[in-house]
Design a protein around this motif. Structure first.
Motif, mmCIF file in Angstrom:
data_model
loop_
_atom_site.group_PDB
_atom_site.id
_atom_site.type_symbol
_atom_site.label_atom_id
_atom_site.label_comp_id
_atom_site.label_asym_id
_atom_site.label_seq_id
_atom_site.Cartn_x
_atom_site.Cartn_y
_atom_site.Cartn_z
ATOM 1 N N TYR A 1 0.857 -1.195 0.000
ATOM 2 C CA TYR A 1 0.000 0.000 0.000
ATOM 3 C C TYR A 1 0.887 1.238 0.000
ATOM 4 O O TYR A 1 1.846 1.322 0.786
ATOM 5 C CB TYR A 1 -0.911 0.008 1.226
ATOM 6 N N ARG A 2 0.563 2.161 -0.873
ATOM 7 C CA ARG A 2 1.299 3.425 -0.939
ATOM 8 C C ARG A 2 0.458 4.506 -0.257
ATOM 9 O O ARG A 2 -0.635 4.842 -0.708
ATOM 10 C CB ARG A 2 1.597 3.817 -2.383
ATOM 11 N N TRP A 3 0.993 5.018 0.836
ATOM 12 C CA TRP A 3 0.285 6.040 1.596
ATOM 13 C C TRP A 3 0.382 7.399 0.900
ATOM 14 O O TRP A 3 1.361 7.703 0.216
ATOM 15 C CB TRP A 3 0.880 6.147 3.006
ATOM 16 N N GLY A 4 -0.597 8.202 1.137
ATOM 17 C CA GLY A 4 -0.631 9.514 0.493
ATOM 18 C C GLY A 4 0.216 10.559 1.179
ATOM 19 O O GLY A 4 0.332 11.679 0.669
ATOM 20 N N TRP A 5 0.813 10.235 2.329
ATOM 21 C CA TRP A 5 1.576 11.247 3.055
ATOM 22 C C TRP A 5 3.088 11.074 2.895
ATOM 23 O O TRP A 5 3.861 11.618 3.689
ATOM 24 C CB TRP A 5 1.233 11.230 4.549
ATOM 25 N N PHE A 6 3.539 10.348 1.894
ATOM 26 C CA PHE A 6 4.978 10.140 1.726
ATOM 27 C C PHE A 6 5.719 11.459 1.511
ATOM 28 O O PHE A 6 6.864 11.601 1.913
ATOM 29 C CB PHE A 6 5.247 9.185 0.558
ATOM 30 N N GLY A 7 5.080 12.438 0.872
ATOM 31 C CA GLY A 7 5.746 13.719 0.625
ATOM 32 C C GLY A 7 5.430 14.783 1.651
ATOM 33 O O GLY A 7 5.819 15.944 1.462
ATOM 34 N N SER A 8 4.747 14.436 2.748
ATOM 35 C CA SER A 8 4.351 15.431 3.745
ATOM 36 C C SER A 8 5.554 15.853 4.593
ATOM 37 O O SER A 8 6.476 15.065 4.828
ATOM 38 C CB SER A 8 3.259 14.866 4.652
ATOM 39 N N PRO A 9 5.542 17.118 5.086
ATOM 40 C CA PRO A 9 6.675 17.578 5.923
ATOM 41 C C PRO A 9 6.853 16.754 7.188
ATOM 42 O O PRO A 9 7.982 16.502 7.608
ATOM 43 C CB PRO A 9 6.303 19.037 6.237
ATOM 44 N N TRP A 10 5.752 16.350 7.781
ATOM 45 C CA TRP A 10 5.893 15.617 9.030
ATOM 46 C C TRP A 10 6.591 14.279 8.819
ATOM 47 O O TRP A 10 7.323 13.796 9.705
ATOM 48 C CB TRP A 10 4.534 15.402 9.702
ATOM 49 N N TYR A 11 6.374 13.669 7.648
ATOM 50 C CA TYR A 11 6.965 12.350 7.405
ATOM 51 C C TYR A 11 8.483 12.442 7.249
ATOM 52 O O TYR A 11 9.228 11.598 7.765
ATOM 53 C CB TYR A 11 6.333 11.720 6.174
ATOM 54 N N SER A 12 8.944 13.487 6.556
ATOM 55 C CA SER A 12 10.387 13.665 6.441
ATOM 56 C C SER A 12 10.994 14.075 7.784
ATOM 57 O O SER A 12 12.136 13.713 8.098
ATOM 58 C CB SER A 12 10.703 14.717 5.374
ATOM 59 N N TYR A 13 10.233 14.813 8.585
ATOM 60 C CA TYR A 13 10.735 15.265 9.887
ATOM 61 C C TYR A 13 10.889 14.090 10.854
ATOM 62 O O TYR A 13 11.851 14.021 11.615
ATOM 63 C CB TYR A 13 9.764 16.306 10.455
ATOM 64 N N TYR A 14 9.930 13.153 10.822
ATOM 65 C CA TYR A 14 9.962 12.000 11.730
ATOM 66 C C TYR A 14 10.359 10.711 11.023
ATOM 67 O O TYR A 14 10.062 9.613 11.510
ATOM 68 C CB TYR A 14 8.589 11.809 12.377
ATOM 69 N N GLY A 15 11.046 10.854 9.874
ATOM 70 C CA GLY A 15 11.422 9.663 9.109
ATOM 71 C C GLY A 15 12.339 8.721 9.863
ATOM 72 O O GLY A 15 12.319 7.506 9.614
#
Length: 664
Positions: free
Chosen positions: A399-413
């Protein structure tokens, strides 16, 4: 003459011989008869004392038997056949019957053993009575060691510790009784939050100090004492830079002090000289951290709490018993009484976040005098849908989530990564709710940065960092543990869906909240929470951190111990033990259920799309109570509350900062 004497001697010897033969015959005859009459062995014991009684009778009979010598002289020959009773010399077999040592039980009759038990055990139980003294240095271990001993519970020193009237002290902030007065609506009025704010390190400290010995200084001693405290204040930060006002000083046993200044102000000072709390007129109070920053302000019906990173939470209780709660510049909710049905009381919350509002219903009840709120699902899915979400899917999916490019995801990667494959809906829902919480944590972090920048001169907030260092990462094992919590909640909702047509029974006012369920110990933090470790160190939990509850029963401050299972950089460290209010845990559980229902709705609405397997029977049935429409203008109420909080905070901090300029 000699012949007659010899004849007499011979006659007497014959008589004596006959007597000697007759005695064993009589004894053997009586024993044979008694054996025939009383064959059981226990009665043999009664025969033996009788045998002893016959022996003196034999000694008394020889004289009358002397008169019958001649007829007895003719019977010796058959008596020689009586050696046949020689096998009766097996009668020594009654010698085993001389288990008359069975009179040894007569030695047991004194039964000294119970006597040894009586003097040994009873005084020993009385001697441990001084062990209540051991309860004072370490109550919990001692209650666990002698758990069976009711004697330690009879003194009940713990209720004595509760006698210092800690709860009455919580009632001292006069606004609280006002929230409790309205009767049944009291459950609606007592949001439980204000007692919580006052319990978070404020009034409990008051209580501990009042129990300590104290000494009030004379005016001369007070003046000199305050001058000593003000000598090095220029090197401190925040409110601690301001000189303390003159007033009457009371010194406590732990080294803390209270200064009663003019205008009804009262300053509580820590042993190291930093200001802990300032009480002002009208019941207003301001609490400060050791670094001089404000941690909480209480004024009238408003409670303002500041996190360690600058975030602010505001709660206002209105005269109509409604509650406005701001959790950031653009997030919050309005709570008000909704309805009462089936002996249960419900409240309505209208949330505002992301520019839109929605309504939720909560059921309220009390436990140990503290109000709690439980999330009520607006609807239930059909049981087949819950079974599809509970059991493994036919094949794992990507499953590919829609938030992969969100700022929070890169911040908490570095802290969170979605699973590469999803064999069950429970694991998919786990990543869904973790992502929702981390997105909320990122938004709260941005709000805190904006508040800090505004406090430092209205400078724009710095750009968010691309990431941060982490001491831990959410492991697959920890995710699986959360997935098991998800499955348990799915099973509970499936059960609720099958029983929802029946009206729920009245809930007990003393039933423990769901946050104390022994089967549910894992919690996902859903909001910023300033807490303290068991050794008194301050730290903060943020959304997405994971904690494990250690205690099943709260202490006198309504708190339980928790252990940090996973946390982000800058939060409370992994493995640390914290004290967390049970109401905060209950709010985490409520948000867990709400986000789980939101994830189920996403699965139902996108069945068979985007890589998701098709779901069976996505129909719904109504919940316990109907969900009302959202209240209007909640955004306006939150903005007005923010402005009022700014004014209140400025005024209280200014009055609290007035120090050395105010002398007698």
């Amino acid at each position: 003459m000699n012949s007659s004497k010899t004849y007499q001697n011979t006659l007497w010897k014959g008589l004596a011989f006959l007597v000697l033969l007759m005695v064993p015959m009589l004894v053997w005859g009586t024993q044979d008869q008694k054996k025939k009459e009383n064959p059981p062995p226990p009665k043999v014991q009664q025969q033996k004392p009788q045998v002893q009684q016959q022996k003196p009778q034999v000694q008394q009979r020889p004289q009358p038997q002397v008169q019958r010598p001649q007829p007895q002289v003719q019977r010796p020959q058959p008596q020689y056949q009586q050696p046949k009773p020689q096998p009766q010399y097996q009668q020594p077999k009654p010698q085993p019957q001389y288990q008359q040592p069975k009179p040894q039980p007569q030695f047991q009759q004194p039964k000294p053993q119970p006597q040894f038990q009586q003097p040994a055990q009873q005084p020993q139980y009385q001697q441990p009575k001084p062990q209540p003294q051991f309860q004072q240095p370490g109550q919990q271990p001692q209650y666990q060691q002698p758990k069976p001993q009711p004697q330690f519970q009879q003194p009940k020193p713990q209720p004595q510790f509760q006698q210092p009237a800690q709860q009455p002290q919580y009632q001292q902030p006069k606004p609280q009784p006002q929230f409790q007065q309205p009767g049944q609506q009291r459950q609606l009025q007592q949001p439980g939050q204000q007692p919580q704010f006052q319990q978070r390190g404020q009034q409990p400290q008051f209580q501990q100090q009042r129990q300590q010995p104290q000494r009030t200084l004379t005016p001369t001693e007070s003046r000199q004492h305050i001058q000593d405290l003000n000598r090095n204040r220029a090197t401190m930060r925040g409110i601690n830079r301001n000189p303390l006002p003159q007033g009457q000083v009371t010194v406590r046993g732990d080294g803390s002090r209270t200064i009663a200044a003019s205008g009804g102000r009262q300053f509580q000072v820590r042993p190291n000289g930093t200001v802990e709390r300032v009480s002002l007129s009208g019941g207003r109070t301001a609490a400060f951290r050791p670094d001089g920053r404000v941690s909480a302000i209480h004024a009238g019906g408003m409670q303002i709490n500041h996190g360690l990173r600058g975030e602010r939470r505001i709660e206002t209780v209105r005269p109509d018993h409604s509650r406005v709660v701001s959790m950031g510049a653009r997030r919050g909710y309005l709570e008000r009484p909704y309805l009462a049905r089936g002996g249960r009381t419900y409240v309505q919350r209208t949330y505002y976040a992301g520019g839109h509002s929605y309504a939720r219903v909560y059921r309220s009840h009390y436990y140990r005098g503290v109000p709690y709120y439980h999330y009520v699902p607006p609807y239930y899915y059909h049981p087949r849908f819950y079974g599809w979400a509970y059991n493994p899917w036919r094949a794992p999916i990507r499953y590919r989530w829609g938030w992969f490019g969100s700022p929070w995801y890169s911040y908490y990667g570095g802290y969170f990564a979605p699973a590469p494959m999803y064999p069950t809906a429970a694991l998919w829902l786990t990543d869904f709710l973790l992502a929702e919480n981390l997105s909320l944590a990122y938004e709260a972090q941005r709000d805190a940065e904006a508040n800090t920048a505004a406090a430092q001169g209205n400078q724009p907030p710095p750009p968010a960092a691309e990431g941060q260092g982490y001491t831990s990462q959410i492991t697959p094992e920890l995710k699986q543990a959360i997935a098991e919590e998800v499955r348990a909640q799915l099973a509970a909702e499936q059960q609720g869906a099958s029983t929802i047509p029946q009206q729920p029974a009245s809930s007990s006012t003393e039933a423990p909240p769901g946050a104390l369920d022994p089967a549910r110990r894992l919690f996902v933090v859903s909001s910023n929470l300033a807490v303290s470790t068991i050794d008194g160190q301050d730290c903060e939990l943020t959304p997405g951190d994971i904690i494990t509850r250690l205690d099943d029963t709260p202490d006198d401050n309504n708190k339980v111990r928790v252990s940090v299972s996973s946390s982000k950089g800058g939060d409370c460290g992994v493995g640390s033990t914290l004290m967390v209010d049970v109401n905060d845990l209950q709010e985490m559980q409520n948000q867990f259920h709400e986000r789980l229902d939101s994830g189920l709705k996403t699965l139902a609405d996108n069945s068979g799309q985007g890589g998701l397997p098709p779901a069976p029977d996505t129909g719904t049935t109504a919940g316990e109570v109907p969900t009302p429409p959202p209240d209007a203008n909640v955004d306006g109420a939150l903005q007005a509350q923010q402005q009022e909080a700014d004014q209140t905070e400025t005024q209280v901090q200014q009055e609290a900062a007035q120090g050395g300029q105010d002398y007698y």
